[in-house]
Write a protein that holds these residues in place. Structure first.
Motif, mmCIF file in Angstrom:
data_model
loop_
_atom_site.group_PDB
_atom_site.id
_atom_site.type_symbol
_atom_site.label_atom_id
_atom_site.label_comp_id
_atom_site.label_asym_id
_atom_site.label_seq_id
_atom_site.Cartn_x
_atom_site.Cartn_y
_atom_site.Cartn_z
ATOM 1 N N ALA A 1 0.820 -1.211 0.000
ATOM 2 C CA ALA A 1 0.000 0.000 0.000
ATOM 3 C C ALA A 1 0.855 1.262 0.000
ATOM 4 N N ALA A 2 2.074 1.143 0.544
ATOM 5 C CA ALA A 2 2.942 2.315 0.656
ATOM 6 C C ALA A 2 3.692 2.639 -0.632
ATOM 7 N N VAL A 3 3.707 1.720 -1.597
ATOM 8 C CA VAL A 3 4.394 1.982 -2.865
ATOM 9 C C VAL A 3 3.608 3.037 -3.649
ATOM 10 N N THR A 34 6.861 -9.316 -6.986
ATOM 11 C CA THR A 34 7.110 -8.659 -8.273
ATOM 12 C C THR A 34 6.961 -9.612 -9.457
ATOM 13 N N ALA A 35 6.668 -10.874 -9.206
ATOM 14 C CA ALA A 35 6.655 -11.877 -10.266
ATOM 15 C C ALA A 35 5.231 -12.278 -10.657
ATOM 16 N N LEU A 72 7.094 -2.566 -10.712
ATOM 17 C CA LEU A 72 6.754 -1.367 -9.959
ATOM 18 C C LEU A 72 6.578 -1.642 -8.467
ATOM 19 N N MET A 73 6.538 -2.915 -8.076
ATOM 20 C CA MET A 73 6.490 -3.267 -6.653
ATOM 21 C C MET A 73 7.886 -3.366 -6.040
ATOM 22 N N ALA A 74 8.917 -3.121 -6.830
ATOM 23 C CA ALA A 74 10.301 -3.249 -6.355
ATOM 24 C C ALA A 74 10.611 -2.432 -5.100
ATOM 25 N N GLY A 93 1.550 -2.837 -14.805
ATOM 26 C CA GLY A 93 2.678 -1.936 -15.013
ATOM 27 C C GLY A 93 2.247 -0.499 -15.175
ATOM 28 N N ALA A 94 3.084 0.276 -15.845
ATOM 29 C CA ALA A 94 2.861 1.712 -15.996
ATOM 30 C C ALA A 94 1.633 1.982 -16.870
ATOM 31 N N PHE A 95 0.888 3.017 -16.508
ATOM 32 C CA PHE A 95 -0.342 3.335 -17.222
ATOM 33 C C PHE A 95 -0.141 3.579 -18.717
#
Length: 306
Positions: free
Chosen positions: A122-124, A252-253, A204-206, A170-172
């Motif tokens: 949630a903090a990402v 992340t997988a 993006l969860m890295a 991933g990215a929008f």
């Protein structure tokens, strides 16, 4: 052979777990979740499940504790009635419930790890999302994702839910590019943006990965009583080291649920353990008999083992 499968956070709804909270065995587990999750939610998870509000329940740090409380309550009800699995798997955060069912984690450790996971995710910063592409095979969707992805705007397959149901994450801007490709593809039936807070199971969860790995490595894990099928490998294993690393990598997988269902194809009975019918529907669609504990009568129909 009896397989237990545990749903993930996309299955939450206001009112979930009602019959489980009324069952004495299930209620005891939910009460424990209320205590353990208090610092995550700031309120009892039982109250969140029962009354919402929906916006808080579907948020990552609400959904993961809520679905896990219901999963573990359902697991306790089955155990009290003598129904135990021969193999287990869980979808996304449901994998932690599966590890509990196999005896790798106890209830307390499962709840605490889910609390950590939900807070970290949630903090990402929310810079991405997830979109389901229905119709094309996962390999086709993965090829599109690879084509449009860039280091600045990554996109991957986050979930393989079924042979014709793939979720990109991933990215929008990259998602928009895949949607354009999918919309022109003849086999595409539907493209649906998921109501999630971020791009789960993607690069993006890295930012949460190191802290999550530290938390997982700090928790004692026991030898599993039955094989567990991790999301990242879709292969049954009783190797604790493999299970631990798979749980770390899962953040992340890709969730290989379509392959997981193939690994469970020989099960005589599959049980979706929780208050959801999503996985049962996916299993039945590929020809595997699966009942859901969203129906309280299902628990009474299952026969004890031994």
């Amino acid at each position: 052979m009896i397989a237990f499968v545990f749903p993930g956070q996309g299955t939450v709804r206001v009112g979930m777990g009602g019959w489980l909270r009324r069952d004495p065995v299930g209620a005891a587990v939910v009460a424990r979740a209320d205590e353990v999750m208090a610092d995550v939610l700031g309120e009892p998870v039982s109250q969140l499940c029962a009354r919402g509000p929906a916006e808080k329940l579907v948020a990552t740090d609400g959904a993961q504790p809520a679905v896990t409380a219901c999963n573990l309550a359902a697991l306790a009800v089955l155990a009290e009635r003598g129904v135990v699995p021969d193999v287990v798997a869980g979808h996304s955060v449901g994998e932690l419930s599966a590890l509990c069912a196999a005896g790798v984690l106890d209830v307390e450790a499962t709840l605490r790890l889910v609390g950590v996971r939900s807070r970290l995710m949630a903090a990402v910063p929310g810079t991405g999302g997830m979109t389901a592409v229905m119709g094309p095979e996962p390999a086709q969707v993965a090829a599109w994702a690879a084509e449009v992805s860039t280091p600045e705007e990554p996109l991957v397959v986050g979930l393989e839910n079924a042979p014709d149901h793939t979720v990109v994450s991933g990215a929008f801007p990259a998602i928009e590019r895949v949607v354009a490709l999918a919309s022109e593809f003849p086999a595409t039936r539907k493209v649906v943006a998921l109501k999630v807070g971020n791009a789960f199971h993607s690069p993006l969860m890295a930012p949460a990965a190191d802290a999550w790995a530290e938390a997982v490595r700090a928790v004692p894990m026991a030898e599993p009583r039955v094989p567990v099928i991790p999301n990242t490998t879709a292969e049954p294993t009783t190797d604790v080291a493999v299970l631990r690393e798979a749980l770390i990598e899962q953040l992340t997988a890709r969730v290989r649920w379509s392959e997981t269902m193939r690994a469970l194809a020989d099960a005589d009975t599959c049980v979706e353990v929780g208050d959801s019918k999503v996985l049962a529907g996916l299993m039945r669609a590929v020809g595997t008999r699966c009942v859901s504990l969203a129906d309280p009568a299902a628990a009474r129909r299952l026969e004890p083992v031994g």
